[in-house]
Design a protein around this motif. Structure first.
Motif, short mmCIF file in Angstrom:
data_model
loop_
_atom_site.label_atom_id
_atom_site.label_comp_id
_atom_site.label_asym_id
_atom_site.label_seq_id
_atom_site.Cartn_x
_atom_site.Cartn_y
_atom_site.Cartn_z
N GLY A 185 63.28 25.17 41.32
CA GLY A 185 63.01 23.74 41.51
C GLY A 185 63.43 23.27 42.89
O GLY A 185 62.71 22.48 43.54
N GLU A 242 59.90 22.93 49.79
CA GLU A 242 58.57 23.23 50.32
C GLU A 242 57.58 22.10 50.04
O GLU A 242 56.40 22.22 50.36
CB GLU A 242 58.04 24.54 49.73
CG GLU A 242 58.84 25.76 50.13
CD GLU A 242 58.37 27.03 49.42
OE1 GLU A 242 57.52 26.94 48.50
OE2 GLU A 242 58.86 28.11 49.80
N LYS A 243 58.06 21.05 49.40
CA LYS A 243 57.23 19.88 49.05
C LYS A 243 56.03 20.24 48.17
O LYS A 243 54.97 19.66 48.26
CB LYS A 243 56.75 19.17 50.32
CG LYS A 243 57.82 18.85 51.32
CD LYS A 243 58.18 17.39 51.27
CE LYS A 243 59.09 17.03 52.44
NZ LYS A 243 60.47 17.01 52.10
N GLY A 244 56.24 21.28 47.33
CA GLY A 244 55.23 21.65 46.35
C GLY A 244 54.01 22.30 46.93
O GLY A 244 52.94 22.26 46.31
N LYS A 245 54.12 22.92 48.06
CA LYS A 245 52.96 23.54 48.72
C LYS A 245 52.49 24.80 47.98
O LYS A 245 51.31 25.10 47.96
CB LYS A 245 53.30 23.89 50.17
CG LYS A 245 53.49 22.67 51.04
CD LYS A 245 53.85 23.07 52.45
CE LYS A 245 54.15 21.82 53.26
NZ LYS A 245 54.73 22.13 54.54
N LYS A 272 56.96 25.91 35.65
CA LYS A 272 56.58 25.36 34.34
C LYS A 272 56.71 26.42 33.25
O LYS A 272 57.19 26.13 32.15
CB LYS A 272 55.16 24.81 34.38
CG LYS A 272 55.04 23.53 35.18
CD LYS A 272 53.60 23.05 35.21
CE LYS A 272 53.47 21.77 36.03
NZ LYS A 272 52.06 21.33 36.11
N THR A 280 51.54 26.49 44.90
CA THR A 280 51.17 26.16 43.52
C THR A 280 51.57 27.26 42.54
O THR A 280 51.81 26.99 41.37
CB THR A 280 49.66 25.89 43.40
OG1 THR A 280 48.95 27.04 43.88
CG2 THR A 280 49.28 24.65 44.19
N ILE A 293 60.88 24.55 45.38
CA ILE A 293 59.66 23.75 45.32
C ILE A 293 59.87 22.42 46.04
O ILE A 293 59.00 21.97 46.80
CB ILE A 293 59.21 23.53 43.85
CG1 ILE A 293 58.76 24.86 43.24
CG2 ILE A 293 58.12 22.48 43.76
CD1 ILE A 293 58.53 24.81 41.74
N ASP A 294 61.02 21.79 45.81
CA ASP A 294 61.33 20.52 46.48
C ASP A 294 61.37 20.71 48.00
O ASP A 294 60.87 19.88 48.76
CB ASP A 294 62.66 19.94 46.00
CG ASP A 294 62.57 19.33 44.61
OD1 ASP A 294 61.43 19.10 44.13
OD2 ASP A 294 63.63 19.09 43.99
N ASP A 326 54.39 28.84 42.63
CA ASP A 326 55.78 28.54 42.29
C ASP A 326 55.85 27.45 41.23
O ASP A 326 56.67 27.51 40.30
CB ASP A 326 56.57 28.08 43.54
CG ASP A 326 57.03 29.23 44.40
OD1 ASP A 326 56.97 30.39 43.93
OD2 ASP A 326 57.46 28.98 45.55
N ILE A 327 54.98 26.46 41.34
CA ILE A 327 54.96 25.36 40.37
C ILE A 327 54.56 25.88 38.99
O ILE A 327 55.17 25.54 37.98
CB ILE A 327 54.02 24.22 40.84
CG1 ILE A 327 54.59 23.58 42.11
CG2 ILE A 327 53.84 23.18 39.75
CD1 ILE A 327 53.66 22.58 42.78
#
Length: 167
Positions: free
Chosen positions: A68, A74-77, A86, A79, A71-72, A81-82
């Motif tokens: 998390g 990298e500003k959610g770049k 999840k 996908t 991801i924060d 990882d996202i």
């Protein structure tokens, strides 16, 4: 002669009075339960299994937090990882639910085994020591009793000796 007859009547009545009474005692159930060696052993097993499950869950939480934070940062770049984040949260949720259920099941199994064994040992104690009644105190079923009838210490010693195979 009359004194002899009266003496025999008194002795007979005293005998009938005391011999006719059932041998009774009471135990404080919580004291015996908490001091029962089987309970102590099973509690250690439970805690060991619970702690192992908790370590796994804690490790999963740590990995989820680290991902998390990535991801924060990298500003959610990324996908992938996202998606992975999840999936990890879903897996953690399922694992936590199974772990809680396992804890509950194991605790109930151990409690049932302990109570069954204690009940048998108390029953055996009563038979061996010629008790007609052994009452349990601690859950409101016995509101008051003569403390001289408290056999908790003797029964606790007996059940632990039985459990350890010494009786």
């Amino acid at each position: 002669m009359i004194w002899v007859v009266l003496g025999l009547i008194v002795v007979y009545l005293a005998f009938e009075h005391f011999a006719g009474r059932p041998k009774t005692g009471f135990i404080i159930i919580q004291d015996i339960y908490s001091q029962f060696e089987m309970k102590k052993e099973l509690q250690k097993k439970y805690e060991s299994a619970h702690n192992a499950r908790k370590r796994i869950a804690d490790s999963m939480v740590m990995n989820i937090r680290m991902l998390g934070q990535k991801i924060d940062a990298e500003k959610g770049k990324d996908t992938s990882d996202i998606s992975h984040f999840k999936a990890m949260r879903m897996e953690y949720s399922e694992r936590k639910q199974r772990s809680d259920q396992d804890d509950s099941t194991q605790s109930k199994q151990y409690d049932d085994a302990i109570l069954n064994q204690l009940n048998q040992y108390v029953k055996d104690y009563g038979k061996e020591n010629h008790y007609e009644y052994i009452f349990g105190n601690g859950n409101g079923s016995l509101m008051d009793a003569d403390e001289s009838k408290n056999i908790t210490a003797q029964v606790t010693q007996y059940v632990n000796q039985r459990y350890e195979g010494k009786k």
